[in-house]
Design a protein around this motif. Structure first.
Motif, PDB file in Angstrom:
ATOM      1  N   GLU A 142       0.825  -1.213   0.000  1.00  0.00           N
ATOM      2  CA  GLU A 142       0.000   0.000   0.000  1.00  0.00           C
ATOM      3  C   GLU A 142       0.862   1.267   0.000  1.00  0.00           C
ATOM      4  OE1 GLU A 142      -0.504  -2.612   2.213  1.00  0.00           O
ATOM      5  OE2 GLU A 142      -2.197  -3.420   1.067  1.00  0.00           O
TER       6      GLU A 142
ATOM      7  N   SER B  12       1.036   3.614  -3.277  1.00  0.00           N
ATOM      8  CA  SER B  12       0.569   4.998  -3.100  1.00  0.00           C
ATOM      9  C   SER B  12       1.631   5.989  -3.559  1.00  0.00           C
ATOM     10  CB  SER B  12       0.221   5.269  -1.639  1.00  0.00           C
ATOM     11  OG  SER B  12      -0.906   4.543  -1.258  1.00  0.00           O
TER      12      SER B  12
ATOM     13  N   GLU C  47       1.723   5.988  -7.378  1.00  0.00           N
ATOM     14  CA  GLU C  47       0.546   6.691  -7.909  1.00  0.00           C
ATOM     15  C   GLU C  47       0.659   8.201  -7.712  1.00  0.00           C
ATOM     16  OE1 GLU C  47      -3.138   5.071  -6.426  1.00  0.00           O
ATOM     17  OE2 GLU C  47      -2.459   3.032  -6.870  1.00  0.00           O
ATOM     18  N   GLU C  48       1.064   8.629  -6.531  1.00  0.00           N
ATOM     19  CA  GLU C  48       1.200  10.059  -6.238  1.00  0.00           C
ATOM     20  C   GLU C  48       2.208  10.732  -7.167  1.00  0.00           C
ATOM     21  OE1 GLU C  48       2.261  10.343  -2.112  1.00  0.00           O
ATOM     22  OE2 GLU C  48       0.330   9.526  -1.456  1.00  0.00           O
TER      23      GLU C  48
END
Length: 192
Positions: free
Chosen positions: A127, A131, A134-135
């Protein structure tokens, strides 16, 4: 001796100490440049009169994609491979990753980028890593080393670590520590 004179002597000594520390730091830092690749040395054999490169096969490992599908390094032999071990909490990893994204966007069809996240389940999880990706809007392929099979196989003890593997599956070069775009390109040139 007056207070003013003592203060001046202490100030001068402090300045000399700082200058000496800076000179030492600069000198030692030059010997630890992160842009140096460890390349397999060429050795001459008795059977051959020309130099040949002693080749070390890249050991296979397993990791997982974001959906939990198992991948192996051997699945990607046939194209040159840039194998990078990283984590989202690793400052030097974050410094070099934009260069990997740039090279992936430029050469991703010709080179296989395997960005192996050191997913230990505590400090780094799927996760937190996904994340971060993706960010930052990175598009290179990320795989998760949830069983630390890849890290153990390649004896990765510090992050980041990058291996350059040719299309036949031989390790050509290794870089430990953050590398810049120029060094990344040098490694890519070695495996083409």
């Amino acid at each position: 001796m007056g207070k003013k004179k003592k203060f001046m002597i202490v100030l001068i000594l402090f300045i000399l100490l700082l200058a000496g520390a800076y000179a030492l730091y600069t000198q030692l830092g030059q010997n630890l440049k992160p842009d140096q690749l460890a390349v397999q040395e060429q050795q001459e054999t008795e059977e051959e009169k020309e130099d040949t490169q002693e080749k070390i096969s890249a050991p296979d490992f397993k990791a997982y994609d974001i959906d939990g599908n198992e991948i192996q390094l051997s699945d990607y032999i046939g194209k040159p491979i840039v194998l990078n071990f990283w984590a989202s909490w690793c400052g030097p990893c974050k410094m070099e990753i934009p260069d990997f994204e740039e090279k992936y966007l430029k050469s991703g069809d010709e080179i296989q980028f395997l960005m192996i996240n050191m997913t230990d389940g505590s400090r780094e999880t799927i996760e937190t890593a996904s994340s971060f990706i993706e960010e930052q809007e990175y598009t290179f392929p990320v795989f998760y080393d949830t069983e630390l099979d890849a890290a153990n196989t390649y004896q990765v003890y510090s992050l980041p670590t990058t291996y350059f593997i040719d299309s036949e599956g031989y390790i050509i070069a290794k870089a430990t520590g953050a590398i810049d775009g120029e060094t990344l390109q040098k490694g890519i040139d070695l495996i083409f």
